[in-house]
Design a protein around this motif. Structure first.
Motif, PDB file in Angstrom:
ATOM      1  N   ILE A 258      46.280  46.989  52.482  1.00 22.69           N
ATOM      2  CA  ILE A 258      46.632  45.690  51.925  1.00 22.69           C
ATOM      3  C   ILE A 258      45.430  45.039  51.240  1.00 22.69           C
ATOM      4  CG2 ILE A 258      46.080  44.161  53.866  1.00 22.69           C
ATOM      5  CD1 ILE A 258      49.303  44.159  51.741  1.00 22.69           C
ATOM      6  N   LEU A 259      44.226  45.554  51.529  1.00 24.00           N
ATOM      7  CA  LEU A 259      43.031  45.027  50.864  1.00 24.00           C
ATOM      8  C   LEU A 259      42.982  45.421  49.389  1.00 24.00           C
ATOM      9  CD1 LEU A 259      40.283  45.740  53.568  1.00 24.00           C
ATOM     10  CD2 LEU A 259      41.331  43.540  53.013  1.00 24.00           C
ATOM     11  N   VAL A 260      43.678  46.504  49.025  1.00 22.59           N
ATOM     12  CA  VAL A 260      43.648  46.981  47.643  1.00 22.59           C
ATOM     13  C   VAL A 260      44.181  45.933  46.671  1.00 22.59           C
ATOM     14  CG1 VAL A 260      44.480  48.737  46.032  1.00 22.59           C
ATOM     15  CG2 VAL A 260      43.748  49.401  48.338  1.00 22.59           C
ATOM     16  N   PRO A 261      45.407  45.393  46.861  1.00 18.59           N
ATOM     17  CA  PRO A 261      45.866  44.356  45.919  1.00 18.59           C
ATOM     18  C   PRO A 261      45.019  43.086  45.957  1.00 18.59           C
ATOM     19  CG  PRO A 261      47.394  44.567  47.767  1.00 18.59           C
ATOM     20  CD  PRO A 261      46.458  45.725  47.846  1.00 18.59           C
ATOM     21  N   ILE A 262      44.422  42.778  47.111  1.00 18.16           N
ATOM     22  CA  ILE A 262      43.559  41.593  47.194  1.00 18.16           C
ATOM     23  C   ILE A 262      42.320  41.778  46.319  1.00 18.16           C
ATOM     24  CG2 ILE A 262      42.126  40.190  48.726  1.00 18.16           C
ATOM     25  CD1 ILE A 262      44.088  40.763  50.961  1.00 18.16           C
ATOM     26  N   ILE A 263      41.696  42.943  46.433  1.00 24.65           N
ATOM     27  CA  ILE A 263      40.502  43.236  45.628  1.00 24.65           C
ATOM     28  C   ILE A 263      40.842  43.246  44.146  1.00 24.65           C
ATOM     29  CG2 ILE A 263      38.750  44.981  45.121  1.00 24.65           C
ATOM     30  CD1 ILE A 263      38.899  45.793  48.078  1.00 24.65           C
ATOM     31  N   LEU A 264      41.970  43.884  43.789  1.00 22.84           N
ATOM     32  CA  LEU A 264      42.378  43.938  42.389  1.00 22.84           C
ATOM     33  C   LEU A 264      42.701  42.540  41.859  1.00 22.84           C
ATOM     34  CD1 LEU A 264      44.644  47.122  42.384  1.00 22.84           C
ATOM     35  CD2 LEU A 264      42.369  46.875  41.387  1.00 22.84           C
ATOM     36  N   ALA A 265      43.303  41.698  42.710  1.00 21.61           N
ATOM     37  CA  ALA A 265      43.627  40.334  42.284  1.00 21.61           C
ATOM     38  C   ALA A 265      42.354  39.567  41.939  1.00 21.61           C
ATOM     39  CB  ALA A 265      44.404  39.623  43.384  1.00 21.61           C
ATOM     40  N   PHE A 266      41.355  39.641  42.804  1.00 26.75           N
ATOM     41  CA  PHE A 266      40.100  38.936  42.532  1.00 26.75           C
ATOM     42  C   PHE A 266      39.419  39.495  41.281  1.00 26.75           C
ATOM     43  CE2 PHE A 266      40.433  37.336  46.889  1.00 26.75           C
ATOM     44  CZ  PHE A 266      39.967  36.042  46.710  1.00 26.75           C
ATOM     45  N   PHE A 267      39.555  40.794  41.051  1.00 25.60           N
ATOM     46  CA  PHE A 267      38.969  41.401  39.849  1.00 25.60           C
ATOM     47  C   PHE A 267      39.609  40.826  38.589  1.00 25.60           C
ATOM     48  CE2 PHE A 267      39.445  44.669  36.545  1.00 25.60           C
ATOM     49  CZ  PHE A 267      38.114  44.871  36.226  1.00 25.60           C
ATOM     50  N   PHE A 268      40.950  40.792  38.549  1.00 27.88           N
ATOM     51  CA  PHE A 268      41.632  40.293  37.360  1.00 27.88           C
ATOM     52  C   PHE A 268      41.457  38.781  37.203  1.00 27.88           C
ATOM     53  CE2 PHE A 268      43.897  44.364  37.466  1.00 27.88           C
ATOM     54  CZ  PHE A 268      43.932  44.670  36.115  1.00 27.88           C
ATOM     55  N   TRP A 269      41.433  38.039  38.319  1.00 29.71           N
ATOM     56  CA  TRP A 269      41.178  36.604  38.221  1.00 29.71           C
ATOM     57  C   TRP A 269      39.794  36.347  37.604  1.00 29.71           C
ATOM     58  CZ3 TRP A 269      43.153  35.629  43.854  1.00 29.71           C
ATOM     59  CH2 TRP A 269      44.538  35.385  43.821  1.00 29.71           C
ATOM     60  N   THR A 270      38.817  37.136  38.042  1.00 27.70           N
ATOM     61  CA  THR A 270      37.452  36.957  37.535  1.00 27.70           C
ATOM     62  C   THR A 270      37.350  37.311  36.068  1.00 27.70           C
ATOM     63  OG1 THR A 270      36.559  37.467  39.734  1.00 27.70           O
ATOM     64  CG2 THR A 270      35.042  37.605  37.877  1.00 27.70           C
ATOM     65  N   THR A 271      37.940  38.446  35.677  1.00 25.69           N
ATOM     66  CA  THR A 271      37.886  38.837  34.267  1.00 25.69           C
ATOM     67  C   THR A 271      38.647  37.863  33.387  1.00 25.69           C
ATOM     68  OG1 THR A 271      39.759  40.342  34.647  1.00 25.69           O
ATOM     69  CG2 THR A 271      37.548  41.292  34.752  1.00 25.69           C
ATOM     70  N   ALA A 272      39.711  37.270  33.919  1.00 24.61           N
ATOM     71  CA  ALA A 272      40.452  36.260  33.154  1.00 24.61           C
ATOM     72  C   ALA A 272      39.582  35.034  32.919  1.00 24.61           C
ATOM     73  CB  ALA A 272      41.727  35.871  33.895  1.00 24.61           C
ATOM     74  N   TYR A 273      38.831  34.631  33.936  1.00 24.48           N
ATOM     75  CA  TYR A 273      37.938  33.484  33.784  1.00 24.48           C
ATOM     76  C   TYR A 273      36.827  33.779  32.769  1.00 24.48           C
ATOM     77  CZ  TYR A 273      34.138  30.270  34.890  1.00 24.48           C
ATOM     78  OH  TYR A 273      33.110  29.367  34.804  1.00 24.48           O
ATOM     79  N   VAL A 274      36.289  34.988  32.831  1.00 26.80           N
ATOM     80  CA  VAL A 274      35.253  35.372  31.863  1.00 26.80           C
ATOM     81  C   VAL A 274      35.818  35.339  30.448  1.00 26.80           C
ATOM     82  CG1 VAL A 274      33.768  37.264  31.095  1.00 26.80           C
ATOM     83  CG2 VAL A 274      33.970  36.746  33.531  1.00 26.80           C
ATOM     84  N   ARG A 275      37.059  35.789  30.319  1.00 26.45           N
ATOM     85  CA  ARG A 275      37.698  35.812  29.002  1.00 26.45           C
ATOM     86  C   ARG A 275      37.892  34.406  28.439  1.00 26.45           C
ATOM     87  NH1 ARG A 275      38.180  38.607  24.360  1.00 26.45           N
ATOM     88  NH2 ARG A 275      40.186  38.191  23.354  1.00 26.45           N
ATOM     89  N   ILE A 276      38.290  33.459  29.289  1.00 25.01           N
ATOM     90  CA  ILE A 276      38.502  32.104  28.792  1.00 25.01           C
ATOM     91  C   ILE A 276      37.173  31.447  28.415  1.00 25.01           C
ATOM     92  CG2 ILE A 276      38.369  30.707  30.913  1.00 25.01           C
ATOM     93  CD1 ILE A 276      40.917  29.303  30.024  1.00 25.01           C
ATOM     94  N   LYS A 277      36.103  31.857  29.076  1.00 26.71           N
ATOM     95  CA  LYS A 277      34.782  31.363  28.670  1.00 26.71           C
ATOM     96  C   LYS A 277      34.421  31.872  27.285  1.00 26.71           C
ATOM     97  CE  LYS A 277      31.299  31.358  31.400  1.00 26.71           C
ATOM     98  NZ  LYS A 277      30.250  31.811  32.327  1.00 26.71           N
ATOM     99  N   GLU A 278      34.759  33.127  26.994  1.00 28.60           N
ATOM    100  CA  GLU A 278      34.464  33.694  25.684  1.00 28.60           C
ATOM    101  C   GLU A 278      35.225  32.961  24.582  1.00 28.60           C
ATOM    102  OE1 GLU A 278      35.480  37.759  26.023  1.00 28.60           O
ATOM    103  OE2 GLU A 278      33.696  38.306  27.178  1.00 28.60           O
ATOM    104  N   LYS A 279      36.435  32.504  24.888  1.00 32.65           N
ATOM    105  CA  LYS A 279      37.230  31.794  23.893  1.00 32.65           C
ATOM    106  C   LYS A 279      36.614  30.451  23.539  1.00 32.65           C
ATOM    107  CE  LYS A 279      41.823  33.723  24.870  1.00 32.65           C
ATOM    108  NZ  LYS A 279      42.201  34.054  23.490  1.00 32.65           N
ATOM    109  N   GLN A 280      35.751  29.932  24.399  1.00 31.58           N
ATOM    110  CA  GLN A 280      35.191  28.599  24.154  1.00 31.58           C
ATOM    111  C   GLN A 280      33.764  28.660  23.608  1.00 31.58           C
ATOM    112  OE1 GLN A 280      36.205  25.464  26.915  1.00 31.58           O
ATOM    113  NE2 GLN A 280      37.188  26.938  28.237  1.00 31.58           N
ATOM    114  N   ILE A 281      33.246  29.838  23.457  1.00 27.53           N
ATOM    115  CA  ILE A 281      31.870  29.958  22.953  1.00 27.53           C
ATOM    116  C   ILE A 281      31.849  29.773  21.430  1.00 27.53           C
ATOM    117  CG2 ILE A 281      29.950  31.558  22.658  1.00 27.53           C
ATOM    118  CD1 ILE A 281      30.647  32.769  25.329  1.00 27.53           C
TER     119      ILE A 281
END
Length: 258
Positions: free
Chosen positions: A235-258
Protein backbone atom coordinates in the motif's frame (compact mmCIF):
# COMPACT_ATOMS: atom_id res chain seq x y z
CA UNK A 1 7.48 35.48 -4.03
CA UNK A 2 10.05 34.60 -1.41
CA UNK A 3 7.48 33.76 1.22
CA UNK A 4 6.03 30.40 0.14
CA UNK A 5 3.08 30.41 2.50
CA UNK A 6 1.19 33.04 4.43
CA UNK A 7 -2.02 32.00 6.18
CA UNK A 8 -3.80 35.32 5.68
CA UNK A 9 -2.84 35.54 2.01
CA UNK A 10 -3.83 31.92 1.44
CA UNK A 11 -7.19 32.54 3.13
CA UNK A 12 -7.88 35.49 0.83
CA UNK A 13 -6.93 33.44 -2.22
CA UNK A 14 -9.11 30.55 -1.05
CA UNK A 15 -12.10 32.85 -0.52
CA UNK A 16 -11.58 34.40 -3.95
CA UNK A 17 -11.54 30.97 -5.60
CA UNK A 18 -14.63 29.93 -3.63
CA UNK A 19 -16.56 33.04 -4.62
CA UNK A 20 -15.75 32.53 -8.30
CA UNK A 21 -16.41 28.80 -8.56
CA UNK A 22 -18.85 27.95 -5.75
CA UNK A 23 -21.93 27.91 -8.01
CA UNK A 24 -20.12 25.73 -10.51
CA UNK A 25 -19.05 23.31 -7.77
CA UNK A 26 -22.57 23.16 -6.32
CA UNK A 27 -23.99 22.42 -9.76
CA UNK A 28 -21.36 19.71 -10.27
CA UNK A 29 -22.30 18.18 -6.92
CA UNK A 30 -25.94 18.11 -7.97
CA UNK A 31 -25.02 16.39 -11.23
CA UNK A 32 -22.90 13.86 -9.34
CA UNK A 33 -25.75 13.05 -6.96
CA UNK A 34 -28.14 12.75 -9.88
CA UNK A 35 -25.86 10.39 -11.82
CA UNK A 36 -25.24 8.19 -8.78
CA UNK A 37 -28.95 8.11 -7.98
CA UNK A 38 -29.85 7.22 -11.56
CA UNK A 39 -27.29 4.43 -11.93
CA UNK A 40 -27.58 2.90 -8.47
CA UNK A 41 -31.35 3.23 -8.48
CA UNK A 42 -31.60 1.59 -11.91
CA UNK A 43 -29.32 -1.31 -10.90
CA UNK A 44 -31.28 -1.80 -7.68
CA UNK A 45 -34.55 -1.76 -9.63
CA UNK A 46 -33.61 -4.32 -12.32
CA UNK A 47 -31.52 -6.66 -10.15
CA UNK A 48 -33.05 -9.42 -8.07
CA UNK A 49 -30.79 -9.25 -5.00
CA UNK A 50 -30.77 -6.00 -3.00
CA UNK A 51 -27.93 -3.51 -3.28
CA UNK A 52 -25.80 -5.01 -0.48
CA UNK A 53 -22.62 -3.61 1.04
CA UNK A 54 -20.37 -5.44 -1.44
CA UNK A 55 -22.15 -3.89 -4.43
CA UNK A 56 -22.14 -0.50 -2.71
CA UNK A 57 -18.38 -0.79 -2.26
CA UNK A 58 -17.94 -1.37 -6.00
CA UNK A 59 -20.06 1.66 -6.81
CA UNK A 60 -18.17 3.71 -4.23
CA UNK A 61 -14.82 2.96 -5.89
CA UNK A 62 -16.05 3.46 -9.45
CA UNK A 63 -17.78 6.76 -8.73
CA UNK A 64 -14.92 8.04 -6.56
CA UNK A 65 -12.20 7.25 -9.08
CA UNK A 66 -14.22 8.44 -12.08
CA UNK A 67 -15.67 11.63 -10.64
CA UNK A 68 -12.44 12.48 -8.84
CA UNK A 69 -10.37 12.08 -11.96
CA UNK A 70 -12.72 14.23 -14.05
CA UNK A 71 -13.00 16.99 -11.44
CA UNK A 72 -9.28 17.11 -10.65
CA UNK A 73 -8.23 17.15 -14.31
CA UNK A 74 -10.20 20.41 -14.74
CA UNK A 75 -9.23 22.14 -11.49
CA UNK A 76 -6.52 24.19 -13.25
CA UNK A 77 -8.35 24.61 -16.54
CA UNK A 78 -7.84 28.38 -16.34
CA UNK A 79 -4.14 27.81 -17.03
CA UNK A 80 -5.06 26.52 -20.49
CA UNK A 81 -6.68 29.83 -21.46
CA UNK A 82 -4.15 32.56 -22.18
CA UNK A 83 -6.18 35.45 -20.77
CA UNK A 84 -7.28 33.52 -17.69
CA UNK A 85 -3.77 32.17 -17.20
CA UNK A 86 -2.26 35.65 -17.16
CA UNK A 87 -4.82 36.80 -14.59
CA UNK A 88 -4.31 33.70 -12.44
CA UNK A 89 -0.53 33.75 -12.58
CA UNK A 90 -0.33 37.47 -11.81
CA UNK A 91 -2.25 37.20 -8.54
CA UNK A 92 -0.21 38.41 -5.55
CA UNK A 93 0.25 34.98 -4.02
CA UNK A 94 3.03 32.42 -3.99
CA UNK A 95 3.31 29.44 -6.32
CA UNK A 96 2.61 27.08 -3.43
CA UNK A 97 -0.54 28.91 -2.30
CA UNK A 98 -2.09 28.83 -5.77
CA UNK A 99 -1.29 25.16 -6.11
CA UNK A 100 -2.58 24.43 -2.59
CA UNK A 101 -5.98 25.98 -3.27
CA UNK A 102 -6.54 23.62 -6.19
CA UNK A 103 -5.17 20.67 -4.21
CA UNK A 104 -7.41 21.31 -1.19
CA UNK A 105 -10.52 21.66 -3.33
CA UNK A 106 -9.84 18.64 -5.54
CA UNK A 107 -8.61 16.32 -2.79
CA UNK A 108 -9.79 17.17 0.72
CA UNK A 109 -13.03 19.02 -0.04
CA UNK A 110 -13.91 16.70 -2.90
CA UNK A 111 -13.49 13.62 -0.68
CA UNK A 112 -15.72 15.11 2.01
CA UNK A 113 -18.43 16.17 -0.44
CA UNK A 114 -18.28 12.93 -2.41
CA UNK A 115 -18.48 10.70 0.67
CA UNK A 116 -21.44 12.67 2.04
CA UNK A 117 -23.19 12.59 -1.35
CA UNK A 118 -22.60 8.85 -1.75
CA UNK A 119 -24.06 8.11 1.67
CA UNK A 120 -27.06 10.29 0.91
CA UNK A 121 -27.75 8.42 -2.33
CA UNK A 122 -27.00 5.01 -0.78
CA UNK A 123 -29.34 5.60 2.16
CA UNK A 124 -32.13 6.62 -0.20
CA UNK A 125 -31.62 3.66 -2.56
CA UNK A 126 -31.36 1.16 0.32
CA UNK A 127 -34.54 2.51 1.92
CA UNK A 128 -36.47 2.14 -1.34
CA UNK A 129 -35.00 -1.25 -2.29
CA UNK A 130 -36.77 -4.54 -1.50
CA UNK A 131 -34.72 -6.61 0.98
CA UNK A 132 -37.13 -9.57 1.25
CA UNK A 133 -36.89 -9.74 5.03
CA UNK A 134 -33.08 -9.38 5.10
CA UNK A 135 -31.37 -6.83 7.30
CA UNK A 136 -30.57 -3.69 5.34
CA UNK A 137 -26.86 -3.01 4.74
CA UNK A 138 -25.06 0.27 4.25
CA UNK A 139 -21.39 0.34 3.37
CA UNK A 140 -19.05 1.53 6.14
CA UNK A 141 -16.00 3.06 4.49
CA UNK A 142 -14.49 3.64 7.93
CA UNK A 143 -14.74 -0.01 9.04
CA UNK A 144 -11.87 -1.56 11.06
CA UNK A 145 -10.81 -3.78 8.14
CA UNK A 146 -9.41 -0.59 6.51
CA UNK A 147 -10.80 -1.40 3.07
CA UNK A 148 -12.17 2.12 2.84
CA UNK A 149 -8.76 3.53 3.78
CA UNK A 150 -7.14 1.55 0.96
CA UNK A 151 -9.70 2.97 -1.47
CA UNK A 152 -8.86 6.51 -0.36
CA UNK A 153 -5.13 5.78 -0.74
CA UNK A 154 -5.63 4.52 -4.28
CA UNK A 155 -7.66 7.65 -4.98
CA UNK A 156 -4.73 9.74 -3.73
CA UNK A 157 -2.60 8.24 -6.50
CA UNK A 158 -5.32 8.80 -9.12
CA UNK A 159 -5.77 12.36 -7.90
CA UNK A 160 -2.03 13.01 -8.10
CA UNK A 161 -1.91 11.82 -11.72
CA UNK A 162 -4.98 13.90 -12.60
CA UNK A 163 -3.67 17.11 -11.02
CA UNK A 164 -0.32 16.57 -12.75
CA UNK A 165 -2.12 16.31 -16.09
CA UNK A 166 -4.28 19.33 -15.28
CA UNK A 167 -1.16 21.45 -14.89
CA UNK A 168 1.10 19.82 -17.48
CA UNK A 169 -1.38 19.98 -20.39
CA UNK A 170 -2.97 23.20 -21.62
CA UNK A 171 -5.88 21.76 -23.61
CA UNK A 172 -8.28 18.79 -23.22
CA UNK A 173 -6.45 17.88 -20.01
CA UNK A 174 -8.90 15.13 -19.05
CA UNK A 175 -8.59 13.23 -22.34
CA UNK A 176 -4.82 13.50 -22.55
CA UNK A 177 -4.28 12.57 -18.91
CA UNK A 178 -6.71 9.65 -19.08
CA UNK A 179 -5.03 8.36 -22.24
CA UNK A 180 -1.56 8.43 -20.68
CA UNK A 181 -2.87 6.96 -17.43
CA UNK A 182 -4.49 3.93 -19.04
CA UNK A 183 -1.61 3.54 -21.46
CA UNK A 184 0.80 3.42 -18.52
CA UNK A 185 -1.38 0.90 -16.68
CA UNK A 186 -1.57 -1.26 -19.80
CA UNK A 187 2.19 -1.23 -20.36
CA UNK A 188 2.83 -2.02 -16.70
CA UNK A 189 0.34 -4.92 -16.77
CA UNK A 190 1.91 -6.44 -19.91
CA UNK A 191 5.46 -6.10 -18.58
CA UNK A 192 4.45 -7.55 -15.22
CA UNK A 193 2.79 -10.56 -16.90
CA UNK A 194 5.73 -11.23 -19.21
CA UNK A 195 8.30 -10.99 -16.41
CA UNK A 196 6.34 -13.38 -14.18
CA UNK A 197 5.79 -15.72 -17.12
CA UNK A 198 9.54 -16.18 -17.44
CA UNK A 199 9.88 -16.92 -13.72
CA UNK A 200 7.28 -19.69 -13.45
CA UNK A 201 7.40 -23.02 -15.29
CA UNK A 202 3.67 -23.57 -14.80
CA UNK A 203 1.02 -22.09 -17.07
CA UNK A 204 0.49 -18.53 -15.90
CA UNK A 205 -3.17 -17.55 -16.20
CA UNK A 206 -3.42 -14.11 -14.63
CA UNK A 207 -1.01 -11.78 -12.90
CA UNK A 208 -1.95 -8.16 -12.31
CA UNK A 209 0.57 -5.75 -10.76
CA UNK A 210 0.58 -5.87 -6.93
CA UNK A 211 -2.05 -8.63 -6.91
CA UNK A 212 -2.22 -12.42 -6.54
CA UNK A 213 -0.70 -14.66 -9.21
CA UNK A 214 -2.88 -17.42 -10.69
CA UNK A 215 -1.22 -20.56 -12.10
CA UNK A 216 -2.43 -23.77 -13.67
CA UNK A 217 -0.61 -27.05 -13.05
CA UNK A 218 -1.98 -30.52 -13.85
CA UNK A 219 -5.36 -29.01 -14.77
CA UNK A 220 -5.61 -27.44 -11.30
CA UNK A 221 -5.71 -23.72 -10.59
CA UNK A 222 -3.48 -22.29 -7.87
CA UNK A 223 -3.08 -18.80 -6.51
CA UNK A 224 0.06 -17.32 -5.00
CA UNK A 225 -0.14 -14.38 -2.63
CA UNK A 226 2.33 -12.45 -0.56
CA UNK A 227 2.45 -12.85 3.22
CA UNK A 228 0.12 -10.52 5.10
CA UNK A 229 2.93 -8.26 6.32
CA UNK A 230 4.29 -7.74 2.79
CA UNK A 231 0.78 -7.12 1.46
CA UNK A 232 0.47 -4.24 3.89
CA UNK A 233 3.74 -2.79 2.59
CA UNK A 234 2.42 -2.78 -0.98
CA UNK A 235 0.00 0.00 0.00
CA UNK A 236 3.06 2.25 0.29
CA UNK A 237 3.49 2.11 -3.50
CA UNK A 238 0.49 4.34 -4.40
CA UNK A 239 1.38 6.67 -1.50
CA UNK A 240 4.92 7.15 -2.80
CA UNK A 241 3.69 7.60 -6.37
CA UNK A 242 1.08 10.12 -5.20
CA UNK A 243 3.70 12.28 -3.48
CA UNK A 244 5.89 12.03 -6.59
CA UNK A 245 3.16 13.29 -8.92
CA UNK A 246 2.00 15.95 -6.45
CA UNK A 247 5.57 17.25 -6.25
CA UNK A 248 6.14 17.25 -10.00
CA UNK A 249 2.81 19.02 -10.48
CA UNK A 250 3.92 21.75 -8.08
CA UNK A 251 7.25 22.09 -9.89
CA UNK A 252 5.37 22.38 -13.16
CA UNK A 253 3.12 25.18 -11.92
CA UNK A 254 6.21 27.06 -10.76
CA UNK A 255 7.63 26.81 -14.28
CA UNK A 256 4.43 28.31 -15.69
CA UNK A 257 4.95 31.40 -13.54
CA UNK A 258 8.60 32.02 -14.33
Amino acid sequence: MKNHFNAQRFGQLFRKHSAEYLNQYLLSTGVLIGVMMLIMGFIAYISGPPLNARMQDIFFMLFLFGAGFIFTSTIFSNLGNKNQAIAALSLPASHFEKYLVGWVYSFIIFLIVFTASFYLVTALVVSLDEWYGQEKEILNVFSPDQQGLKTYIIYAFIHAVAIWGAIFFTKIQFIKTAFLFFLGLGIMAVLNFQILKTLFTQDLKMAMPFADVFLQADKEMYSLELPQQQQQLIILVPIILAFFFWTTAYVRIKEKQI
